[in-house]
Design a protein around this motif. Structure first.
Motif, PDB file in Angstrom:
ATOM      1  N   LYS A 152       0.834  -1.214   0.000  1.00  0.00           N
ATOM      2  CA  LYS A 152       0.000   0.000   0.000  1.00  0.00           C
ATOM      3  C   LYS A 152       0.862   1.254   0.000  1.00  0.00           C
ATOM      4  O   LYS A 152       0.631   2.202  -0.762  1.00  0.00           O
ATOM      5  CB  LYS A 152      -0.926   0.008   1.210  1.00  0.00           C
ATOM      6  N   THR A 153       1.880   1.268   0.876  1.00  0.00           N
ATOM      7  CA  THR A 153       2.698   2.476   0.999  1.00  0.00           C
ATOM      8  C   THR A 153       3.554   2.693  -0.246  1.00  0.00           C
ATOM      9  O   THR A 153       3.751   3.830  -0.683  1.00  0.00           O
ATOM     10  CB  THR A 153       3.581   2.384   2.253  1.00  0.00           C
ATOM     11  N   LEU A 154       4.084   1.611  -0.847  1.00  0.00           N
ATOM     12  CA  LEU A 154       4.832   1.759  -2.098  1.00  0.00           C
ATOM     13  C   LEU A 154       3.949   2.378  -3.177  1.00  0.00           C
ATOM     14  O   LEU A 154       4.385   3.242  -3.946  1.00  0.00           O
ATOM     15  CB  LEU A 154       5.347   0.385  -2.558  1.00  0.00           C
ATOM     16  N   ASN A 155       2.690   1.949  -3.253  1.00  0.00           N
ATOM     17  CA  ASN A 155       1.743   2.520  -4.210  1.00  0.00           C
ATOM     18  C   ASN A 155       1.536   4.013  -3.952  1.00  0.00           C
ATOM     19  O   ASN A 155       1.511   4.828  -4.874  1.00  0.00           O
ATOM     20  CB  ASN A 155       0.413   1.782  -4.113  1.00  0.00           C
ATOM     21  N   ASN A 156       1.411   4.388  -2.670  1.00  0.00           N
ATOM     22  CA  ASN A 156       1.151   5.795  -2.323  1.00  0.00           C
ATOM     23  C   ASN A 156       2.372   6.669  -2.573  1.00  0.00           C
ATOM     24  O   ASN A 156       2.245   7.842  -2.932  1.00  0.00           O
ATOM     25  CB  ASN A 156       0.709   5.888  -0.869  1.00  0.00           C
ATOM     26  N   ILE A 157       3.581   6.097  -2.384  1.00  0.00           N
ATOM     27  CA  ILE A 157       4.792   6.852  -2.734  1.00  0.00           C
ATOM     28  C   ILE A 157       4.806   7.108  -4.239  1.00  0.00           C
ATOM     29  O   ILE A 157       5.171   8.199  -4.707  1.00  0.00           O
ATOM     30  CB  ILE A 157       6.052   6.089  -2.277  1.00  0.00           C
ATOM     31  N   ASP A 186      -3.674  -9.557  -3.862  1.00  0.00           N
ATOM     32  CA  ASP A 186      -4.371  -8.421  -3.246  1.00  0.00           C
ATOM     33  C   ASP A 186      -5.087  -7.639  -4.358  1.00  0.00           C
ATOM     34  O   ASP A 186      -4.595  -6.624  -4.848  1.00  0.00           O
ATOM     35  CB  ASP A 186      -3.366  -7.531  -2.516  1.00  0.00           C
ATOM     36  N   GLN A 187      -6.282  -8.114  -4.743  1.00  0.00           N
ATOM     37  CA  GLN A 187      -7.000  -7.495  -5.855  1.00  0.00           C
ATOM     38  C   GLN A 187      -7.468  -6.089  -5.523  1.00  0.00           C
ATOM     39  O   GLN A 187      -7.471  -5.201  -6.375  1.00  0.00           O
ATOM     40  CB  GLN A 187      -8.182  -8.388  -6.254  1.00  0.00           C
ATOM     41  N   ARG A 188      -7.856  -5.881  -4.274  1.00  0.00           N
ATOM     42  CA  ARG A 188      -8.300  -4.535  -3.856  1.00  0.00           C
ATOM     43  C   ARG A 188      -7.161  -3.527  -4.008  1.00  0.00           C
ATOM     44  O   ARG A 188      -7.342  -2.417  -4.494  1.00  0.00           O
ATOM     45  CB  ARG A 188      -8.770  -4.600  -2.404  1.00  0.00           C
ATOM     46  N   GLY A 189      -5.940  -3.942  -3.594  1.00  0.00           N
ATOM     47  CA  GLY A 189      -4.796  -3.041  -3.711  1.00  0.00           C
ATOM     48  C   GLY A 189      -4.335  -2.854  -5.137  1.00  0.00           C
ATOM     49  O   GLY A 189      -3.857  -1.783  -5.526  1.00  0.00           O
TER      50      GLY A 189
END
Length: 656
Positions: A152-157, A186-189
């Motif tokens: 999640k955090t890698l995506n947000n970065i 993790d399909q939602r992510g």
């Protein structure tokens, strides 16, 4: 039967949790945990239901003093605000949760909440601030080896680097996030990651790649029943399909996005919808529809820009106040150290003098001299203190002056950025279509009356703003003289008659003889113009505006009356107050909220009074008085009244 296994399993989990909640009625920590879990699942499906569960969890946690429950309840309520596009409320709730998490030092909570704060800063167009919190979150999650949270955090970065337009760095972090999420299924992510990859491909004009990523993102958002995500995916698909020439597909996705966003009420998504709709209409060569949608987008973009500007000003003011307090603390500490050093020195001197006095009587003379010197030091210190106090008063007065000037600047910037940009943006759009020969001259003429009225209203508005700004910054002197109000009105009447004729409003007056007053003619001209222009603005087609006057030995009273919309009772107390109150007219005419405030100031400066009577739906009348000239009865002027038919529409015009 058509649901995928993942969705069916998620539905079973939801039903299981709801069943557990219904059977567990005791208001304890177990119920709080159930409420928070359900709110976390439902915030993307039914924000209202999620908010209800979050508020109940927060209420029970407060009564039990259950810190963990309170943290997650605040976080869930913040996520609900995000679905509505209320980023300021989301930031306040998330920061409150983060402060509580810091007090108990729970690393998982700190990782999640730092990640949330970073996301909010990215959406608020502050990506550098976002990276600070996101990197703190990533370090915590790497230390705990929480792969789902790391993804999640890698995506947000990656999102933050997109905002910084560093697309290579963004793609690097997004690919790392994709790898982890594929491993974990993790399909939602993955929906968020593919959405960001699609955005980068759009910017780089790789439209086929962008279409592929956005289709994957839409499928995963839909499977996770994430309504805000589905809205964004439909908007992204519509924009890519417009670029690729799939206009029917783009139209369908735009309709789906609008239907879902009407339920969510997200203002930013609504602005993006009109932008893409404008591009789609241009691609279809439906330039009238494109122009109308461009106007809707421009209005929402201006409102969004002002909201962003307000947030930036608020953050700047907070930073300024913080730095100001720090400077004051440093000054106070320095003064305190100076006073302590002085007191310490005085103590040493006194002890030394006492010791010397006991040792030798001759030291008495020296002690006396030291005492005198001490008195001189005290006198100098008192003088210095008085000088410092005087300087402080001067600084406070300067600060007050600067604050007033800053308010003037903010008001000017607000009017220029909102009310002046709107007609210019519309004019720019029309000229763009005319320049590229996408609209012919006959079609352009359909909008000339509306543009002329908007520009004229803007000119009046700028007049008011400049007069007000000059009054605020350096004051305006009253240059009173004897003049004829009737003659002054006749000079302004033709232009105001043109404005009224465009709205099909009848404008007339009954000033048929000279009326000499003693006042500043320029100020009274602006007062008359504001009152008549306001009456035209709030009178619909077919209405009437009448100017009347009456005179006695001491004062002349002028009244501007209309049969328009009137002023709502709840807003009448704001008309002449220091609160700048502005509403749109019957044909969406805009103002800056300064006209009546400035008119009141100018009338009172000329020793007159101004008041109004209004009934909602029945119209308004504004009246003001001025001192009569001393030679009013001595040199009366007569006027010849000529009734002339206007060549355009046959309206009778009074000329004197």
């Amino acid at each position: 039967m058509l649901l995928s296994p993942a969705v069916a399993a998620q539905q079973d989990v939801n039903d299981s949790l709801l069943t557990s909640l219904q059977s567990h009625i005791k208001r304890d920590t177990a119920r709080v945990n159930l409420l928070n879990r359900i709110a976390r699942i439902y915030f993307t499906k039914d924000a209202t239901l999620a908010a209800r569960y979050g508020e109940e969890a927060l209420l029970i946690s407060d009564s039990l003093k259950y810190t963990n429950g309170r943290i997650w309840a605040l976080r869930n309520l913040a996520l609900v605000e995000n679905t509505k596009g209320h980023l300021d409320q989301q930031m306040q709730l998330t920061l409150s949760a983060l402060k509580l998490a810091e007090t108990i030092g729970e690393p998982y909570m700190l990782g999640v909440l730092n990640n949330d704060v970073g996301n909010i800063f990215t959406e608020l167009n502050s990506p550098r601030d976002a990276l600070t919190y996101l990197k703190i979150s990533l370090a915590i999650k790497l230390k705990r080896n929480e792969k789902t949270e790391i993804g999640k955090t890698l995506n947000n970065i990656g999102s933050a680097y997109i905002a910084l337009k560093m697309h290579d760095s963004a793609m690097y972090f997004l690919q790392k996030a994709e790898k982890i999420k594929l491993e974990l299924n993790d399909q939602r992510g993955l929906a968020y990651t593919y959405e960001n990859m699609g955005i980068i491909s759009m910017v780089q004009q790789n439209y086929n790649d962008a279409l592929r990523y956005h289709l994957l993102s839409a499928a995963y958002y839909k499977e996770a029943d994430n309504l805000p995500g589905v809205v964004k995916a439909n908007l992204n698909l519509a924009e890519v399909q417009t670029m690729l020439g799939d206009l029917k597909g783009a139209d369908k996705n735009l309709d789906n996005a609008k239907a879902l966003n009407d339920k969510l009420g997200n203002v930013k998504n609504e602005m993006i919808y009109y932008k893409i709709r404008y591009e789609l209409d241009s691609a279809r060569k439906d330039y009238v529809a494109a122009f109308n949608h461009f106007k809707e987008y421009s209005n929402r973009n201006i409102d969004y820009f002002n909201a962003e500007k307000g947030r930036q000003i608020s953050r700047s003011e907070e930073r300024y106040e913080s730095e100001k307090k720090q400077r004051e603390n440093i000054v106070l500490k320095k003064e305190q150290h100076t006073h302590l050093a002085t007191i310490q020195q005085q103590r040493v001197l006194v002890l030394s003098a006492a010791a010397l006095f006991l040792a030798l009587l001759l030291i008495t003379v020296m002690v006396y001299r030291l005492y005198k010197r001490q008195q001189e030091l005290y006198l100098e210190l008192n003088n210095k203190n008085r000088e410092v106090s005087m300087q402080n008063r001067i600084i406070l007065e300067q600060n007050a002056t600067l604050e007033n000037l800053n308010q003037v600047k903010d008001k000017i910037f607000s009017v220029i950025s909102h009310d002046l940009r709107s007609p210019l943006a519309i004019l720019e759009g029309l000229l763009f279509l005319l320049k590229d020969e996408k609209i012919d001259a006959n079609q352009f003429r359909l909008y000339t009356d509306e543009l002329w009225r908007d520009v004229k209203n803007t000119a009046y508005m700028m007049d008011n703003m400049l007069q007000w700004a000059s009054n605020q910054m350096k004051g305006i002197g009253v240059k009173a003289d004897d003049f004829d109000v009737t003659l002054l009105l006749s000079r302004e009447f033709d232009l105001l008659q043109t404005l009224a004729r465009q709205k099909e409003v009848k404008l007339s007056h009954e000033l048929n003889k000279s009326m000499m007053v003693y006042a500043d003619p320029d100020m009274i001209r602006l007062v008359l113009r504001n009152l008549i222009n306001n009456a035209i603005k709030f009178t619909p087609a077919g209405g009437e505006v009448m100017i009347t006057a009456q005179c006695n030995k001491e004062t002349a009273e002028i009244t501007v009356k209309d049969n328009g919309t009137g002023i709502p009772l709840e807003n009448q107390h704001r008309i002449f107050s220091n609160i700048y109150y502005s509403t749109t007219g019957t044909q969406n005419e805009k103002g800056c909220g300064l006209g009546l405030h400035l008119s009141k100031d100018f009338v009172e400066r000329n020793h007159g009074q101004i008041w109004f009577n209004s009934m909602p739906g029945s119209g308004s009348s504004f009246s003001f008085t001025l001192p009569v000239s001393e030679d009013h009865e001595i040199n009366p002027r007569a006027y010849t009244v000529v009734v002339q038919d206007h060549p355009l529409n046959g309206v009778s015009v009074l000329r004197r």
